[in-house]
Design a protein around this motif. Structure first.
Motif, PDB file in Angstrom:
ATOM      1  N   TRP A 183       0.644  -1.329   0.092  1.00 24.79           N
ATOM      2  CA  TRP A 183       0.142  -0.085   0.071  1.00 24.79           C
ATOM      3  C   TRP A 183       0.788   1.213  -0.066  1.00 24.79           C
ATOM      4  O   TRP A 183       1.963   1.519   0.530  1.00 24.79           O
ATOM      5  CB  TRP A 183      -1.027   0.077   1.178  1.00 24.79           C
ATOM      6  CG  TRP A 183      -2.039  -0.888   1.224  1.00 24.79           C
ATOM      7  CD1 TRP A 183      -2.261  -1.915   2.051  1.00 24.79           C
ATOM      8  CD2 TRP A 183      -3.131  -1.085   0.479  1.00 24.79           C
ATOM      9  NE1 TRP A 183      -3.420  -2.718   1.938  1.00 24.79           N
ATOM     10  CE2 TRP A 183      -3.880  -1.973   0.628  1.00 24.79           C
ATOM     11  CE3 TRP A 183      -3.569  -0.191  -0.804  1.00 24.79           C
ATOM     12  CZ2 TRP A 183      -5.079  -2.404  -0.020  1.00 24.79           C
ATOM     13  CZ3 TRP A 183      -4.910  -0.457  -1.631  1.00 24.79           C
ATOM     14  CH2 TRP A 183      -5.776  -1.687  -1.077  1.00 24.79           C
ATOM     15  N   TRP A 184       0.434   2.048  -0.682  1.00 28.71           N
ATOM     16  CA  TRP A 184       0.928   3.606  -0.725  1.00 28.71           C
ATOM     17  C   TRP A 184      -0.273   4.719  -0.510  1.00 28.71           C
ATOM     18  O   TRP A 184      -1.319   4.457  -1.131  1.00 28.71           O
ATOM     19  CB  TRP A 184       1.422   3.742  -2.077  1.00 28.71           C
ATOM     20  CG  TRP A 184       2.882   2.998  -2.474  1.00 28.71           C
ATOM     21  CD1 TRP A 184       3.066   1.582  -2.650  1.00 28.71           C
ATOM     22  CD2 TRP A 184       4.250   3.545  -2.029  1.00 28.71           C
ATOM     23  NE1 TRP A 184       4.024   1.290  -2.711  1.00 28.71           N
ATOM     24  CE2 TRP A 184       4.832   2.353  -2.561  1.00 28.71           C
ATOM     25  CE3 TRP A 184       4.671   4.658  -1.826  1.00 28.71           C
ATOM     26  CZ2 TRP A 184       6.435   2.312  -2.275  1.00 28.71           C
ATOM     27  CZ3 TRP A 184       6.211   4.678  -1.677  1.00 28.71           C
ATOM     28  CH2 TRP A 184       7.075   3.552  -2.186  1.00 28.71           C
ATOM     29  N   CYS A 185       0.106   5.534   0.387  1.00 31.78           N
ATOM     30  CA  CYS A 185      -0.846   6.596   0.573  1.00 31.78           C
ATOM     31  C   CYS A 185      -0.585   7.884  -0.488  1.00 31.78           C
ATOM     32  O   CYS A 185       0.494   8.377  -0.560  1.00 31.78           O
ATOM     33  CB  CYS A 185      -0.556   7.351   2.027  1.00 31.78           C
ATOM     34  SG  CYS A 185      -1.546   8.791   2.448  1.00 31.78           S
ATOM     35  N   CYS A 228      -0.128   8.867   5.640  1.00 32.80           N
ATOM     36  CA  CYS A 228      -0.304   7.699   6.340  1.00 32.80           C
ATOM     37  C   CYS A 228       0.860   6.828   6.748  1.00 32.80           C
ATOM     38  O   CYS A 228       0.803   5.852   7.669  1.00 32.80           O
ATOM     39  CB  CYS A 228      -1.258   6.673   5.796  1.00 32.80           C
ATOM     40  SG  CYS A 228      -3.090   7.495   5.483  1.00 32.80           S
ATOM     41  N   GLU A 239       4.992   5.656   1.621  1.00 32.19           N
ATOM     42  CA  GLU A 239       5.007   4.222   1.672  1.00 32.19           C
ATOM     43  C   GLU A 239       4.399   3.867   3.046  1.00 32.19           C
ATOM     44  O   GLU A 239       4.614   4.349   4.068  1.00 32.19           O
ATOM     45  CB  GLU A 239       6.418   3.620   1.500  1.00 32.19           C
ATOM     46  CG  GLU A 239       6.316   2.294   1.410  1.00 32.19           C
ATOM     47  CD  GLU A 239       7.809   1.715   1.252  1.00 32.19           C
ATOM     48  OE1 GLU A 239       8.015   0.482   0.919  1.00 32.19           O
ATOM     49  OE2 GLU A 239       8.766   2.683   1.161  1.00 32.19           O
ATOM     50  N   ILE A 240       3.354   2.882   2.984  1.00 36.44           N
ATOM     51  CA  ILE A 240       2.832   2.230   4.365  1.00 36.44           C
ATOM     52  C   ILE A 240       3.787   1.232   4.877  1.00 36.44           C
ATOM     53  O   ILE A 240       3.963   0.127   3.764  1.00 36.44           O
ATOM     54  CB  ILE A 240       1.392   1.556   3.914  1.00 36.44           C
ATOM     55  CG1 ILE A 240       0.673   2.868   3.429  1.00 36.44           C
ATOM     56  CG2 ILE A 240       0.921   0.984   5.173  1.00 36.44           C
ATOM     57  CD1 ILE A 240       0.433   4.215   4.132  1.00 36.44           C
ATOM     58  N   TRP A 274     -11.912  -4.784  -0.353  1.00 39.09           N
ATOM     59  CA  TRP A 274     -11.357  -3.741   0.187  1.00 39.09           C
ATOM     60  C   TRP A 274     -12.138  -2.485   0.807  1.00 39.09           C
ATOM     61  O   TRP A 274     -12.076  -2.117   1.856  1.00 39.09           O
ATOM     62  CB  TRP A 274     -10.158  -3.180  -0.388  1.00 39.09           C
ATOM     63  CG  TRP A 274      -9.430  -2.031  -0.185  1.00 39.09           C
ATOM     64  CD1 TRP A 274      -9.396  -0.704  -0.725  1.00 39.09           C
ATOM     65  CD2 TRP A 274      -8.537  -1.986   1.132  1.00 39.09           C
ATOM     66  NE1 TRP A 274      -8.587   0.047   0.152  1.00 39.09           N
ATOM     67  CE2 TRP A 274      -8.182  -0.444   1.285  1.00 39.09           C
ATOM     68  CE3 TRP A 274      -8.677  -2.426   2.262  1.00 39.09           C
ATOM     69  CZ2 TRP A 274      -7.494   0.184   2.064  1.00 39.09           C
ATOM     70  CZ3 TRP A 274      -7.406  -2.051   3.313  1.00 39.09           C
ATOM     71  CH2 TRP A 274      -7.218  -0.689   3.368  1.00 39.09           C
ATOM     72  N   TYR A 309      -9.945   0.160   5.675  1.00 42.50           N
ATOM     73  CA  TYR A 309     -10.167   0.967   4.398  1.00 42.50           C
ATOM     74  C   TYR A 309      -9.685   2.309   4.532  1.00 42.50           C
ATOM     75  O   TYR A 309     -10.269   3.052   5.493  1.00 42.50           O
ATOM     76  CB  TYR A 309     -11.561   0.612   3.629  1.00 42.50           C
ATOM     77  CG  TYR A 309     -11.686   1.714   2.670  1.00 42.50           C
ATOM     78  CD1 TYR A 309     -11.178   1.096   1.339  1.00 42.50           C
ATOM     79  CD2 TYR A 309     -12.421   2.755   2.647  1.00 42.50           C
ATOM     80  CE1 TYR A 309     -11.476   1.884   0.337  1.00 42.50           C
ATOM     81  CE2 TYR A 309     -12.578   3.881   1.271  1.00 42.50           C
ATOM     82  CZ  TYR A 309     -11.910   3.329   0.352  1.00 42.50           C
ATOM     83  OH  TYR A 309     -12.211   3.981  -0.704  1.00 42.50           O
ATOM     84  N   LYS A 310      -8.936   2.855   3.756  1.00 39.71           N
ATOM     85  CA  LYS A 310      -8.684   4.408   3.460  1.00 39.71           C
ATOM     86  C   LYS A 310      -8.731   4.531   2.052  1.00 39.71           C
ATOM     87  O   LYS A 310      -8.105   4.020   1.376  1.00 39.71           O
ATOM     88  CB  LYS A 310      -7.197   4.600   4.169  1.00 39.71           C
ATOM     89  CG  LYS A 310      -7.195   4.418   5.671  1.00 39.71           C
ATOM     90  CD  LYS A 310      -5.702   4.950   5.896  1.00 39.71           C
ATOM     91  CE  LYS A 310      -5.806   4.673   7.651  1.00 39.71           C
ATOM     92  NZ  LYS A 310      -4.677   5.443   8.220  1.00 39.71           N
ATOM     93  N   CYS A 316      -7.264   6.900   0.578  1.00 44.96           N
ATOM     94  CA  CYS A 316      -5.938   7.516   0.063  1.00 44.96           C
ATOM     95  C   CYS A 316      -4.914   6.377  -0.227  1.00 44.96           C
ATOM     96  O   CYS A 316      -4.273   6.550  -1.000  1.00 44.96           O
ATOM     97  CB  CYS A 316      -5.441   8.289   0.889  1.00 44.96           C
ATOM     98  SG  CYS A 316      -5.131   7.591   2.622  1.00 44.96           S
ATOM     99  N   TYR A 317      -5.435   5.172  -0.081  1.00 46.59           N
ATOM    100  CA  TYR A 317      -4.456   4.158  -0.579  1.00 46.59           C
ATOM    101  C   TYR A 317      -4.687   3.760  -1.894  1.00 46.59           C
ATOM    102  O   TYR A 317      -5.570   3.492  -2.448  1.00 46.59           O
ATOM    103  CB  TYR A 317      -4.836   2.975   0.397  1.00 46.59           C
ATOM    104  CG  TYR A 317      -4.236   2.845   1.814  1.00 46.59           C
ATOM    105  CD1 TYR A 317      -3.905   3.986   2.434  1.00 46.59           C
ATOM    106  CD2 TYR A 317      -4.086   1.705   2.507  1.00 46.59           C
ATOM    107  CE1 TYR A 317      -3.346   3.947   3.712  1.00 46.59           C
ATOM    108  CE2 TYR A 317      -3.578   1.534   3.605  1.00 46.59           C
ATOM    109  CZ  TYR A 317      -3.231   2.687   4.419  1.00 46.59           C
ATOM    110  OH  TYR A 317      -2.829   2.752   5.717  1.00 46.59           O
TER     111      TYR A 317
END
Length: 117
Positions: free
Chosen positions: A50-52, A61, A77-78, A100, A106-107, A109-110
């Motif tokens: 995942w990347w914000c 994030c 980078e998450i 998802w 869940y976000k 922005c991901y």
């Protein structure tokens, strides 16, 4: 095959973080097309991280990351213990599009950063 993949990434505004086939940051709106193109080329998706997507006023994030080439802002980078992976490309579609958005984690922005073979 690399030239064809690079053309797909450019067309779909998917940003590779480094060289090779890891961390190909893809907007959720292009996930379906990306998976379809990988299926067409018979390229296996190995997983994603995942990347914000950080834009003005949004607190990152995760950690640092690259400036976005196609959108305003940059990517954070998450931190993850492992890459999220499924046995078949189409399972990524089911998870990202059907599951998802309804997860407690869940976000909006991901963005997934795909890893391909």
């Amino acid at each position: 095959m690399k030239k064809e993949i690079d053309a797909i990434l450019d067309k779909l505004h998917i940003q590779p973080v480094g060289d090779g086939g890891i961390d190909l940051i893809c907007s959720m709106k292009n996930v379906n097309l990306f998976v379809s193109e990988m299926n067409r080329l018979n390229v296996k998706i190995k997983g994603f991280t995942w990347w914000c997507h950080v834009v003005d006023g949004h607190e990152p994030c995760g950690m640092g990351g690259p400036k976005s080439q196609y959108y305003s802002g940059w990517f954070s980078e998450i931190p993850m213990d492992e890459v999220i992976s499924f046995e078949k490309n189409d399972k990524y579609l089911k998870y990202l599009l059907d599951e998802w958005p309804y997860c407690d984690e869940y976000k909006a922005c991901y963005f997934p950063g795909f890893w391909i073979e």
